[in-house]
Design a protein around this motif. Sequence first.
Motif, PDB file in Angstrom:
ATOM      1  N   UNK A  65      -3.061 -21.104-131.142  1.00  0.00           N
ATOM      2  CA  UNK A  65      -2.585 -22.484-131.495  1.00  0.00           C
ATOM      3  C   UNK A  65      -3.507 -22.949-132.525  1.00  0.00           C
ATOM      4  N   UNK A  66      -2.712 -23.330-133.601  1.00  0.00           N
ATOM      5  CA  UNK A  66      -3.266 -24.446-134.653  1.00  0.00           C
ATOM      6  C   UNK A  66      -2.690 -25.826-134.274  1.00  0.00           C
ATOM      7  N   UNK A  67      -3.797 -26.666-134.338  1.00  0.00           N
ATOM      8  CA  UNK A  67      -3.357 -28.099-133.947  1.00  0.00           C
ATOM      9  C   UNK A  67      -4.152 -29.066-134.381  1.00  0.00           C
ATOM     10  N   UNK A  68      -4.043 -30.415-134.602  1.00  0.00           N
ATOM     11  CA  UNK A  68      -4.828 -31.494-134.676  1.00  0.00           C
ATOM     12  C   UNK A  68      -4.944 -32.250-133.530  1.00  0.00           C
ATOM     13  N   UNK A  69      -6.201 -32.584-133.106  1.00  0.00           N
ATOM     14  CA  UNK A  69      -6.455 -33.111-131.709  1.00  0.00           C
ATOM     15  C   UNK A  69      -7.434 -34.072-131.778  1.00  0.00           C
ATOM     16  N   UNK A  70      -7.466 -35.145-130.721  1.00  0.00           N
ATOM     17  CA  UNK A  70      -8.517 -35.914-130.816  1.00  0.00           C
ATOM     18  C   UNK A  70      -9.667 -35.559-129.625  1.00  0.00           C
ATOM     19  N   UNK A  71     -10.974 -35.609-129.958  1.00  0.00           N
ATOM     20  CA  UNK A  71     -11.824 -35.436-128.878  1.00  0.00           C
ATOM     21  C   UNK A  71     -12.167 -36.833-128.045  1.00  0.00           C
ATOM     22  N   UNK A  72     -12.069 -36.365-126.627  1.00  0.00           N
ATOM     23  CA  UNK A  72     -12.334 -37.759-125.888  1.00  0.00           C
ATOM     24  C   UNK A  72     -13.143 -37.290-124.539  1.00  0.00           C
ATOM     25  N   UNK A  73     -13.849 -38.176-124.316  1.00  0.00           N
ATOM     26  CA  UNK A  73     -14.748 -37.996-122.937  1.00  0.00           C
ATOM     27  C   UNK A  73     -14.146 -38.206-121.982  1.00  0.00           C
TER      28      UNK A  73
END
Length: 554
Positions: free
Chosen positions: A526-534
């Motif tokens: 998988x290649x993607x853009x994502x957001x890091x969230x706690x």
Amino acid sequence: MLISEFDGYSLDEQGLLKNDCLGIKELSKLQAVINICNDKYHTDITFQNIVQSGLDDPKVYQLLQKGYTQNIFQFSSKGMTKFLVSMQPDKIEDLIAANALFRPATLDSGSTDKYVDCKLGDADPVYLWGTYNAMKNTYGVLCYQEQLAQIAREVGKFSLGEGVKLVKLISKKKVDKILALRDKFMAGANENGCPKEDAEAIWHMFEVAGGYLFNKSHATAYAVTAYAGAYLKANYPTAFYTIALQWAKDDEIPTLMSEMELCSEAKIVPPDINVSGGTFITDYETNKIFWSLSRIKMLGAKATEWIINERNVRGEFSSIENFIERIFRYKLKLYKYWDDPDNPNEATKCPVNARHVRHLILSGCFDKVENAQSVIERYAILEKAAKCLGFEISEKDIPEDLRNKHYFWSQQQIAISGIGAIDYKRIYDNSEAKPQIKGKASWALLKNIQDPDYDGKRVAICANIVDIEEKKFKDKKTGENRVFCKLLLQQNNDLVEMVIWNDEWMNVRATLCKGGSLSSAKNKMLICSAQVKYSDYTGGNNLQLYKSSIIDIL
């Protein structure tokens, strides 16, 4: 074998003692680690002297506080690991309580949260009249059956036997008999000077908690066993992980490898035809754990034994040609292809076949002996092997446009053996997705995602999907049942969870799961853009897709 036609309750009433004898593999595993420590490190450890020590090694509790709980008896599940991290145990009593408290009924009752809050100083423990002696080690939380029996004796003037009987009656919900003992308890509490409201509150606590209280001696035995494992892991990690890997199922190995890299000097290396055996073999001077030949696909016990026996009898293999000449000397057969089947007589002469040779090469077994400087050089080793066995490698077998792709050979190694190192950054840099993501998110390694500074950042990642599951939840605003997805992503030894909430999941499901099956996404890249969230639930960062995320499957 002793057998009775009477049920357990009837036997109890007859005064017969019923024992549960648990034969658990954990003790065998611990002894195996101890044997290695005594042999390789010249220690003088026994299970007995670990458990009869002060049980206060700070390294043990630091390990558990950080959540490095894999392969620790009773403590390795996700939920228990999260609980231990929140509890921050620093003494054996905490580990005993963890075994008793981390169960559905106790969690629902709020006892678990109360224990943690009081331990961390976020709340003050409250003790009803006469209960301090019994509950001082659990911050006023009723955790164990033994505590109930002790309070019944010290507050209600029960005998020890009557206290134990009360525990059994409450756990079996014998309402009529419980009510008869209530009057006795209230009378005894009154004689002792216990205020009536406290006596009633204590009895209510008995009725509420008695049905799910844990036996403390049981919890203690489990906690001490867990401590012994954590002690060996904290002090002799290479020995501990060697045995853990030898006993592990295939799906447990990535998590073990990931944790090992974070908390020890032990490291797994690809198999070596002149070192590896039927199980994981370790060089304790370098802390290298060599991948097991038995973990290579299709390579059964007989073939592995044949190879090891040849090596032991006639010495190390000097090349791929030397290996084939020696291993196949009784078979004297030319193959048409890797999967050319053997007849029963050939298999009797030699259980190793051409396909085994191919898998050994792709797993990296001949890299050292053939002086391969890069994984792409395995093609040359395959060519040598095919020539020795009598055929040429076809375009269909190894496509020409992939022969110089680093990730292709690493993927082959991972698929066949379960171990490999992929350069995910190189794959991302050469992907069609990168130009679309550029400027919207920055490249990140999974091992960096847990850094608190990453919380809220938008990142570009490339990783393998090792697990995927859909989950249902009820929308708090609308009350509708909705679906979200959880992915477990892997970059070599690093694992991170990705959450795809309902709206985004509906948009990307078809891309991820071609054919509609969740299982079709497993092991894809998988290649993607994502957001890091706690995540409050896991106590750490995870990845989440957002509305405009770019996503591509290789």
